[in-house]
Design a protein around this motif. Structure first.
Motif, PDB file in Angstrom:
ATOM      1  N   LEU A 172       0.815  -1.220   0.000  1.00 42.96           N
ATOM      2  CA  LEU A 172       0.000   0.000   0.000  1.00 42.96           C
ATOM      3  C   LEU A 172       0.847   1.268   0.000  1.00 42.96           C
ATOM      4  O   LEU A 172       0.379   2.326  -0.400  1.00 42.96           O
ATOM      5  N   ILE A 173       2.088   1.178   0.457  1.00 37.93           N
ATOM      6  CA  ILE A 173       2.933   2.375   0.514  1.00 37.93           C
ATOM      7  C   ILE A 173       3.625   2.672  -0.813  1.00 37.93           C
ATOM      8  O   ILE A 173       4.207   3.749  -0.972  1.00 37.93           O
ATOM      9  N   HIS A 174       3.557   1.778  -1.790  1.00 37.56           N
ATOM     10  CA  HIS A 174       4.364   1.927  -3.003  1.00 37.56           C
ATOM     11  C   HIS A 174       4.115   3.217  -3.761  1.00 37.56           C
ATOM     12  O   HIS A 174       5.061   3.796  -4.311  1.00 37.56           O
ATOM     13  N   PRO A 175       2.868   3.733  -3.846  1.00 35.40           N
ATOM     14  CA  PRO A 175       2.703   5.006  -4.545  1.00 35.40           C
ATOM     15  C   PRO A 175       3.453   6.170  -3.898  1.00 35.40           C
ATOM     16  O   PRO A 175       3.635   7.214  -4.546  1.00 35.40           O
ATOM     17  N   LEU A 176       3.900   6.007  -2.650  1.00 31.35           N
ATOM     18  CA  LEU A 176       4.608   7.087  -1.952  1.00 31.35           C
ATOM     19  C   LEU A 176       6.110   7.045  -2.164  1.00 31.35           C
ATOM     20  O   LEU A 176       6.804   8.022  -1.866  1.00 31.35           O
ATOM     21  N   LEU A 177       6.629   5.926  -2.642  1.00 30.85           N
ATOM     22  CA  LEU A 177       8.071   5.778  -2.756  1.00 30.85           C
ATOM     23  C   LEU A 177       8.580   6.536  -3.977  1.00 30.85           C
ATOM     24  O   LEU A 177       8.032   6.440  -5.067  1.00 30.85           O
ATOM     25  N   ALA A 178       9.651   7.300  -3.752  1.00 29.16           N
ATOM     26  CA  ALA A 178      10.250   8.090  -4.831  1.00 29.16           C
ATOM     27  C   ALA A 178      11.767   8.018  -4.678  1.00 29.16           C
ATOM     28  O   ALA A 178      12.296   7.105  -4.040  1.00 29.16           O
ATOM     29  N   SER A 179      12.469   8.976  -5.215  1.00 21.74           N
ATOM     30  CA  SER A 179      13.925   8.918  -5.234  1.00 21.74           C
ATOM     31  C   SER A 179      14.569   9.509  -3.987  1.00 21.74           C
ATOM     32  O   SER A 179      15.783   9.731  -3.960  1.00 21.74           O
ATOM     33  N   PHE A 180      13.802   9.789  -2.950  1.00 18.73           N
ATOM     34  CA  PHE A 180      14.432  10.259  -1.713  1.00 18.73           C
ATOM     35  C   PHE A 180      15.137   9.094  -1.014  1.00 18.73           C
ATOM     36  O   PHE A 180      14.812   7.922  -1.208  1.00 18.73           O
ATOM     37  N   ASP A 181      16.103   9.443  -0.181  1.00 16.94           N
ATOM     38  CA  ASP A 181      16.950   8.451   0.478  1.00 16.94           C
ATOM     39  C   ASP A 181      16.218   7.815   1.659  1.00 16.94           C
ATOM     40  O   ASP A 181      15.604   8.525   2.470  1.00 16.94           O
ATOM     41  N   ILE A 182      16.264   6.488   1.754  1.00 16.93           N
ATOM     42  CA  ILE A 182      15.700   5.761   2.895  1.00 16.93           C
ATOM     43  C   ILE A 182      16.814   4.932   3.517  1.00 16.93           C
ATOM     44  O   ILE A 182      17.389   4.060   2.858  1.00 16.93           O
ATOM     45  N   LYS A 183      17.120   5.217   4.760  1.00 20.79           N
ATOM     46  CA  LYS A 183      18.160   4.493   5.481  1.00 20.79           C
ATOM     47  C   LYS A 183      17.492   3.498   6.432  1.00 20.79           C
ATOM     48  O   LYS A 183      16.959   3.884   7.468  1.00 20.79           O
ATOM     49  N   LYS A 184      17.531   2.215   6.051  1.00 24.36           N
ATOM     50  CA  LYS A 184      16.930   1.174   6.869  1.00 24.36           C
ATOM     51  C   LYS A 184      17.892   0.758   7.984  1.00 24.36           C
ATOM     52  O   LYS A 184      19.098   0.946   7.877  1.00 24.36           O
ATOM     53  N   GLN A 185      17.311   0.162   9.016  1.00 26.77           N
ATOM     54  CA  GLN A 185      18.072  -0.327  10.166  1.00 26.77           C
ATOM     55  C   GLN A 185      18.914   0.784  10.800  1.00 26.77           C
ATOM     56  O   GLN A 185      20.055   0.576  11.181  1.00 26.77           O
ATOM     57  N   HIS A 186      18.311   1.949  10.895  1.00 30.37           N
ATOM     58  CA  HIS A 186      18.919   3.088  11.590  1.00 30.37           C
ATOM     59  C   HIS A 186      17.940   3.541  12.678  1.00 30.37           C
ATOM     60  O   HIS A 186      16.920   4.166  12.378  1.00 30.37           O
ATOM     61  N   ARG A 187      18.240   3.211  13.907  1.00 27.79           N
ATOM     62  CA  ARG A 187      17.394   3.611  15.038  1.00 27.79           C
ATOM     63  C   ARG A 187      17.915   4.942  15.591  1.00 27.79           C
ATOM     64  O   ARG A 187      18.980   5.003  16.213  1.00 27.79           O
ATOM     65  N   ILE A 188      17.172   6.002  15.337  1.00 24.56           N
ATOM     66  CA  ILE A 188      17.575   7.323  15.825  1.00 24.56           C
ATOM     67  C   ILE A 188      17.291   7.413  17.325  1.00 24.56           C
ATOM     68  O   ILE A 188      16.187   7.120  17.780  1.00 24.56           O
ATOM     69  N   THR A 189      18.299   7.816  18.075  1.00 24.67           N
ATOM     70  CA  THR A 189      18.186   7.881  19.535  1.00 24.67           C
ATOM     71  C   THR A 189      18.216   9.304  20.081  1.00 24.67           C
ATOM     72  O   THR A 189      17.862   9.517  21.243  1.00 24.67           O
ATOM     73  N   GLU A 190      18.616  10.274  19.256  1.00 23.50           N
ATOM     74  CA  GLU A 190      18.691  11.655  19.755  1.00 23.50           C
ATOM     75  C   GLU A 190      18.565  12.637  18.603  1.00 23.50           C
ATOM     76  O   GLU A 190      19.113  12.424  17.515  1.00 23.50           O
ATOM     77  N   ILE A 191      17.808  13.703  18.852  1.00 27.28           N
ATOM     78  CA  ILE A 191      17.737  14.846  17.949  1.00 27.28           C
ATOM     79  C   ILE A 191      18.412  16.009  18.659  1.00 27.28           C
ATOM     80  O   ILE A 191      17.946  16.481  19.696  1.00 27.28           O
ATOM     81  N   GLU A 192      19.519  16.465  18.118  1.00 27.05           N
ATOM     82  CA  GLU A 192      20.335  17.491  18.779  1.00 27.05           C
ATOM     83  C   GLU A 192      20.220  18.822  18.037  1.00 27.05           C
ATOM     84  O   GLU A 192      20.567  18.913  16.854  1.00 27.05           O
ATOM     85  N   PRO A 193      19.728  19.867  18.700  1.00 31.58           N
ATOM     86  CA  PRO A 193      19.734  21.187  18.054  1.00 31.58           C
ATOM     87  C   PRO A 193      21.162  21.617  17.734  1.00 31.58           C
ATOM     88  O   PRO A 193      22.090  21.415  18.529  1.00 31.58           O
ATOM     89  N   SER A 194      21.335  22.190  16.547  1.00 27.65           N
ATOM     90  CA  SER A 194      22.641  22.686  16.116  1.00 27.65           C
ATOM     91  C   SER A 194      22.458  24.123  15.660  1.00 27.65           C
ATOM     92  O   SER A 194      22.227  24.403  14.479  1.00 27.65           O
ATOM     93  N   GLY A 195      22.497  25.020  16.640  1.00 28.98           N
ATOM     94  CA  GLY A 195      22.155  26.397  16.347  1.00 28.98           C
ATOM     95  C   GLY A 195      20.645  26.573  16.360  1.00 28.98           C
ATOM     96  O   GLY A 195      19.894  25.633  16.647  1.00 28.98           O
ATOM     97  N   PRO A 196      20.139  27.741  16.004  1.00 30.66           N
ATOM     98  CA  PRO A 196      18.700  28.019  16.122  1.00 30.66           C
ATOM     99  C   PRO A 196      17.841  27.365  15.044  1.00 30.66           C
ATOM    100  O   PRO A 196      16.628  27.265  15.212  1.00 30.66           O
ATOM    101  N   ARG A 197      18.431  26.908  13.936  1.00 26.47           N
ATOM    102  CA  ARG A 197      17.618  26.467  12.804  1.00 26.47           C
ATOM    103  C   ARG A 197      18.001  25.103  12.241  1.00 26.47           C
ATOM    104  O   ARG A 197      17.471  24.710  11.206  1.00 26.47           O
ATOM    105  N   HIS A 198      18.892  24.400  12.892  1.00 24.14           N
ATOM    106  CA  HIS A 198      19.328  23.127  12.343  1.00 24.14           C
ATOM    107  C   HIS A 198      19.388  22.057  13.420  1.00 24.14           C
ATOM    108  O   HIS A 198      19.433  22.360  14.628  1.00 24.14           O
ATOM    109  N   PHE A 199      19.413  20.789  12.959  1.00 17.28           N
ATOM    110  CA  PHE A 199      19.384  19.660  13.873  1.00 17.28           C
ATOM    111  C   PHE A 199      20.301  18.548  13.356  1.00 17.28           C
ATOM    112  O   PHE A 199      20.373  18.307  12.152  1.00 17.28           O
TER     113      PHE A 199
END
Length: 356
Positions: A136-163
């Motif tokens: 069901l998700i196939h119509p959404l898949l495009a050329s953007f990058d998908i990194k599988k098996q990557h468990r994100i553990t932290e979102i760190e602010p890097s200045g006022p506008r970046h992470f």
């Protein structure tokens, strides 16, 4: 103008809808998925004789946009209409409920099944992925990058506008101009509450677990039903997990998926798989009233966060000046459609923040 870079955490329906929407307007999108596959709870497990849909079993559409999406998926052969012969039991005790004049019981069943029923057939259109649910998700898949098996553990602010993003293997990614998190509510809260009290309402979302049993019988299960809704106090759903013409002309082995009720799953959350399989097969035998055929194979999967019981009440939640957004089906309810809508509105909110 430098290209806007976006991170999306989670490759289920919400995350991929957000990623697709942002990619279409020219943003550079990277999706991070902790698992090997895509689709989240639109899950399917491959075997040597076919697939088990052991997560979401079907979807319906009330929103015109999602209905159009399902029609598009059907035209591209990644979805199909499904109208099973359905046994309807009562959530309280697994018995067949009275006729439709019992409004309270019927309303409860409609909420549980996410649709209305008439007799033993679904009135609303039910859709499944073709040939399995995660298609069901196939119509959404495009050329953007998908990194599988990557468990994100932290979102760190890097200045006022970046992470910057960090994973459990000491990987670091970024910087990103915006982040959308579409994991289940408890996991989303763990990631976002360090960023501020704005994300505290996520802690109030309640998600129920679900034990799923995938069983293949050597011969077709001798029942006239393709699917059973609350056939017993232990089982909320049981259905064949393969295409078929009718209940008595199925291919063998005959694959079925059983979903335990939320309360039974809570009560047995830490049981080992063998015990869960034994108890749910016994419940199926009692509910169906027939001797179960010999087993070809059997396995179980525990969904810790399967179904939203108390939603957030809005389609997304944003913080960090609108640059970090939480999304998912849990924002609005327990439907695949609400995941799609949440991902869409989250993407539009981030676009408004970043490009006006």
């Amino acid at each position: 103008m430098p290209q806007i870079k976006i991170a999306v955490i989670g490759a289920g329906m919400a995350g991929l809808k957000a990623a697709s929407t942002l990619h279409q307007v020219g943003m550079e999108v990277t999706v991070f998925e902790k698992s090997r596959g895509l689709g989240g709870r639109l899950a399917s497990r491959r075997t040597d004789f076919g697939h088990f849909n052991h997560g979401a079993q079907y979807v319906t559409a009330r929103n015109p946009g999602f209905d159009a999406y399902l029609q598009q998926a059907t035209e591209h052969k990644s979805a199909r209409n499904w109208r099973p012969n359905l046994h309807r039991g009562a959530p309280e005790n697994g018995t067949i409920p009275p006729a439709r004049d019992n409004a309270d019981t019927q309303t409860q069943l409609e909420q549980t099944a996410q649709t209305s029923t008439e007799g033993n057939l679904a009135v609303d259109h039910w859709f499944q992925g073709a040939p399995q649910m995660n298609k069901l998700i196939h119509p959404l898949l495009a050329s953007f990058d998908i990194k599988k098996q990557h468990r994100i553990t932290e979102i760190e602010p890097s200045g006022p506008r970046h992470f910057m993003l960090h994973d459990d293997l000491e990987g670091t990614f970024g910087p990103f101009d915006g982040v959308i998190v579409s994991a289940p509510a408890p996991q989303t809260y763990d990631l976002l509450h360090p960023l501020g009290a704005r994300f505290n309402p996520i802690a109030d979302v309640v998600m129920a677990p679900c034990w799923a049993v995938m069983v293949a019988f050597e011969q077709p299960l001798p029942t006239a039903f393709d699917a059973m809704l609350y056939p017993s106090p232990e089982i909320s759903w049981a259905a064949r997990s393969s295409p078929h013409e009718d209940a008595f002309h199925t291919r063998t082995p005959d694959p079925w998926v059983l979903h335990a009720t939320p309360q039974w799953s809570r009560d047995h959350l830490e049981d080992d798989k063998d015990k869960v399989i034994e108890k749910l097969l016994a419940a199926l035998r009692t509910a169906s009233g027939v001797k179960l055929p010999e087993l070809h194979s059997v396995n179980a999967h525990r969904w810790r966060y399967a179904r939203t019981e108390v939603p957030l009440g809005k389609s997304y939640l944003s913080g960090m000046n609108g640059r970090v957004i939480a999304a998912g089906d849990w924002c609005l309810g327990a439907r695949v459609e609400t995941a799609w809508r949440s991902g869409q509105t989250a993407a539009h909110a981030l676009m408004e923040t970043l490009i006006g």
